[in-house]
Motif scaffolding. Sequence first.
Motif, mmCIF file in Angstrom:
data_model
loop_
_atom_site.group_PDB
_atom_site.id
_atom_site.type_symbol
_atom_site.label_atom_id
_atom_site.label_comp_id
_atom_site.label_asym_id
_atom_site.label_seq_id
_atom_site.Cartn_x
_atom_site.Cartn_y
_atom_site.Cartn_z
ATOM 1 N N VAL A 140 95.281 -10.000 -20.564
ATOM 2 C CA VAL A 140 95.159 -8.889 -19.614
ATOM 3 C C VAL A 140 95.310 -9.399 -18.183
ATOM 4 N N LEU A 141 94.614 -10.483 -17.873
ATOM 5 C CA LEU A 141 94.708 -11.067 -16.529
ATOM 6 C C LEU A 141 96.108 -11.592 -16.276
ATOM 7 N N TRP A 142 96.697 -12.232 -17.261
ATOM 8 C CA TRP A 142 98.068 -12.756 -17.117
ATOM 9 C C TRP A 142 99.045 -11.626 -16.800
ATOM 10 N N LYS A 143 98.916 -10.503 -17.528
ATOM 11 C CA LYS A 143 99.804 -9.368 -17.293
ATOM 12 C C LYS A 143 99.634 -8.811 -15.888
ATOM 13 N N ARG A 144 98.408 -8.786 -15.417
ATOM 14 C CA ARG A 144 98.163 -8.266 -14.074
ATOM 15 C C ARG A 144 98.848 -9.130 -13.022
ATOM 16 N N LEU A 145 98.774 -10.432 -13.171
ATOM 17 C CA LEU A 145 99.449 -11.325 -12.223
ATOM 18 C C LEU A 145 100.960 -11.146 -12.297
ATOM 19 N N MET A 146 101.481 -10.923 -13.498
ATOM 20 C CA MET A 146 102.914 -10.688 -13.652
ATOM 21 C C MET A 146 103.319 -9.366 -12.985
ATOM 22 N N GLU A 147 102.487 -8.328 -13.147
ATOM 23 C CA GLU A 147 102.778 -7.037 -12.528
ATOM 24 C C GLU A 147 102.815 -7.138 -11.003
ATOM 25 N N LEU A 148 101.924 -7.952 -10.468
ATOM 26 C CA LEU A 148 101.864 -8.126 -9.015
ATOM 27 C C LEU A 148 102.916 -9.106 -8.506
ATOM 28 N N ASP A 149 103.642 -9.732 -9.426
ATOM 29 C CA ASP A 149 104.642 -10.745 -9.082
ATOM 30 C C ASP A 149 104.009 -11.925 -8.335
ATOM 31 N N ILE A 153 87.233 -15.433 -11.685
ATOM 32 C CA ILE A 153 87.369 -14.380 -10.674
ATOM 33 C C ILE A 153 88.266 -13.252 -11.199
ATOM 34 N N ARG A 154 88.300 -13.079 -12.516
ATOM 35 C CA ARG A 154 89.214 -12.110 -13.136
ATOM 36 C C ARG A 154 88.970 -10.684 -12.650
ATOM 37 N N ASP A 155 87.716 -10.279 -12.487
ATOM 38 C CA ASP A 155 87.434 -8.912 -12.074
ATOM 39 C C ASP A 155 88.016 -8.620 -10.694
ATOM 40 N N GLN A 156 87.879 -9.574 -9.791
ATOM 41 C CA GLN A 156 88.432 -9.403 -8.449
ATOM 42 C C GLN A 156 89.958 -9.396 -8.487
ATOM 43 N N LEU A 157 90.530 -10.234 -9.353
ATOM 44 C CA LEU A 157 91.991 -10.294 -9.459
ATOM 45 C C LEU A 157 92.543 -9.013 -10.082
ATOM 46 N N LEU A 158 91.841 -8.472 -11.055
ATOM 47 C CA LEU A 158 92.310 -7.243 -11.710
ATOM 48 C C LEU A 158 92.246 -6.044 -10.770
ATOM 49 N N ASP A 159 91.291 -6.051 -9.861
ATOM 50 C CA ASP A 159 91.111 -4.913 -8.966
ATOM 51 C C ASP A 159 91.965 -4.996 -7.702
ATOM 52 N N GLY A 160 92.462 -6.177 -7.377
ATOM 53 C CA GLY A 160 93.129 -6.364 -6.097
ATOM 54 C C GLY A 160 94.617 -6.096 -6.133
ATOM 55 N N ASP A 161 95.182 -5.848 -4.938
ATOM 56 C CA ASP A 161 96.630 -5.742 -4.812
ATOM 57 C C ASP A 161 97.193 -7.126 -4.537
ATOM 58 N N ALA A 209 98.219 -8.632 -1.773
ATOM 59 C CA ALA A 209 97.647 -9.332 -0.621
ATOM 60 C C ALA A 209 96.247 -9.853 -0.916
ATOM 61 N N ALA A 210 95.424 -9.004 -1.546
ATOM 62 C CA ALA A 210 94.060 -9.420 -1.861
ATOM 63 C C ALA A 210 94.044 -10.558 -2.881
ATOM 64 N N THR A 211 94.950 -10.477 -3.841
ATOM 65 C CA THR A 211 95.042 -11.527 -4.864
ATOM 66 C C THR A 211 95.447 -12.856 -4.251
ATOM 67 N N MET A 212 96.444 -12.831 -3.387
ATOM 68 C CA MET A 212 96.889 -14.064 -2.749
ATOM 69 C C MET A 212 95.791 -14.662 -1.871
ATOM 70 N N LYS A 213 95.047 -13.811 -1.194
ATOM 71 C CA LYS A 213 93.958 -14.316 -0.351
ATOM 72 C C LYS A 213 92.897 -15.008 -1.196
ATOM 73 N N LEU A 214 92.589 -14.437 -2.352
ATOM 74 C CA LEU A 214 91.611 -15.046 -3.250
ATOM 75 C C LEU A 214 92.093 -16.395 -3.769
ATOM 76 N N LEU A 215 93.346 -16.436 -4.208
ATOM 77 C CA LEU A 215 93.866 -17.649 -4.834
ATOM 78 C C LEU A 215 94.089 -18.772 -3.832
ATOM 79 N N GLN A 216 94.391 -18.432 -2.604
ATOM 80 C CA GLN A 216 94.620 -19.462 -1.598
ATOM 81 C C GLN A 216 93.355 -19.820 -0.833
ATOM 82 N N ASN A 217 92.296 -19.068 -1.058
ATOM 83 C CA ASN A 217 90.984 -19.389 -0.482
ATOM 84 C C ASN A 217 89.945 -19.163 -1.580
ATOM 85 N N TYR A 218 89.936 -20.059 -2.546
ATOM 86 C CA TYR A 218 89.146 -19.840 -3.756
ATOM 87 C C TYR A 218 87.673 -19.656 -3.406
ATOM 88 N N PRO A 219 87.041 -18.568 -3.909
ATOM 89 C CA PRO A 219 85.701 -18.200 -3.437
ATOM 90 C C PRO A 219 84.524 -18.915 -4.091
#
Length: 420
Positions: free
Chosen positions: A305-314, A366-374, A376-386
């Motif tokens: 599910v998380l993998w698909k979400r990242l693919m959808e967001l490119d 951080i899957r819940d945050q990644l699934l909910d984010g667009d 920009a939000a996803t990239m911010k999370l991944l490049q500034n791991y919380p």
Amino acid sequence: METAAARSRRDELSAILQQEVVSLDQLRSCCFHGVPDELGLRPLCWKLLLNYLPEKKSKWESALVQQRNLYRVWTEEFIISPGKQDLPEDAVDSSSRHDITCDDHPLNPNPQSTWSTYFKDNEVLVQIDKDARRLYPDMCFFQRSTEFPLRTAGSDDGTKMVAAEYLRRRIDQCVLKSNAIVKNRSGGWNISGGAKRATQYLNLSGTEEAHWEVVERMLFLYAKLNPGQSYVQGMNEIIGPLYFTFSTDKDKTYREHAEADTFFCFTNLMAEIRDRFIKHLDDSSSGIISSMNRLMGMLKEADEVLWKRLMELDVKPQYFSFRWLMVLLSQEFALPEVLHLWDALFSDAHRFDLLLDICVAMLILIRDQLLDGDFAATMKLLQNYPISDVDQILCKAVQLRRRVLDNLEQLPEHPLELTP
């Protein structure tokens, strides 16, 4: 306050290191949980885990003397007194140089020219200088003066030049030479007038050198000894934690030789991951692209599910995992957490498989945050791991590995158990 589990692990680790023949299996199992800082054992453990020291204690002294002497020879040969083939005479003190023939000059197009080699080395040195200076800018350690500057042979009284001075001169020469050769309107090449000085060293006396200068010297020497690979940006982020660990050893004798010990441990580590730093191997099975693809494949298996979400967001793996994998997560956490993480990484016999497990665990945590984010939000999370709790990440990584082993119906449990 030290917990009972931490105290037990500390005593266990001390007992392992007191054995005449250190058991690497036992050492790996114990260090995976983190090396206790109280006894200052991390430098010694890392030297063993990175295959710098032999398992047999009686061979440690001779091995260290041999390697440290070799390092000094290399610094004399490639940095302090480079040979005729490496630098032009006017780049350094002429008293230590051989004469160069009149046929060689800065505009000589021959690739075997001394000047050609000099200019190529300068390009590498300037990049190393920039990267070494900005190591861990939030902490002052690398800007401070080392208590054991590397000096020229026979300089016990401190009157001889420190080795860093040679690269300081070289940096100034780098900018002078590279800026001085310009193309004229006719398409030819001329040597122009004065160039701006590359750097200033006002904070250090002539008998001092900063820790970042030690890092610079090691990286330049590594580039000279490995011309097929040379220096690649990111190596500074790998050698930095190693040097910090060895140069803060509680044992003064070991601190004095932190530079040589760091260099060889770095070299051993790079031997395992060097393919990731060679561009033409990117698509090979050991290259960085293959590693990123494996990471995403593991994520798909662990959490589709998380993998698909990242693919959808490119969200492509190179946007975040390139940095994670290249520099062993050294830029994602504060230095104390990096050291703790590397305890586990160096302790695993298949440590770079563990690195992938850790990266997948970081995503799932951080899957819940990644699934909910667009995007920009996803990239911010991944490049500034919380998440900064390394133990939490390692625990999740071990769970993921066990799940894979169970799915493959492999009976043996993972040898590295995490205490609850």
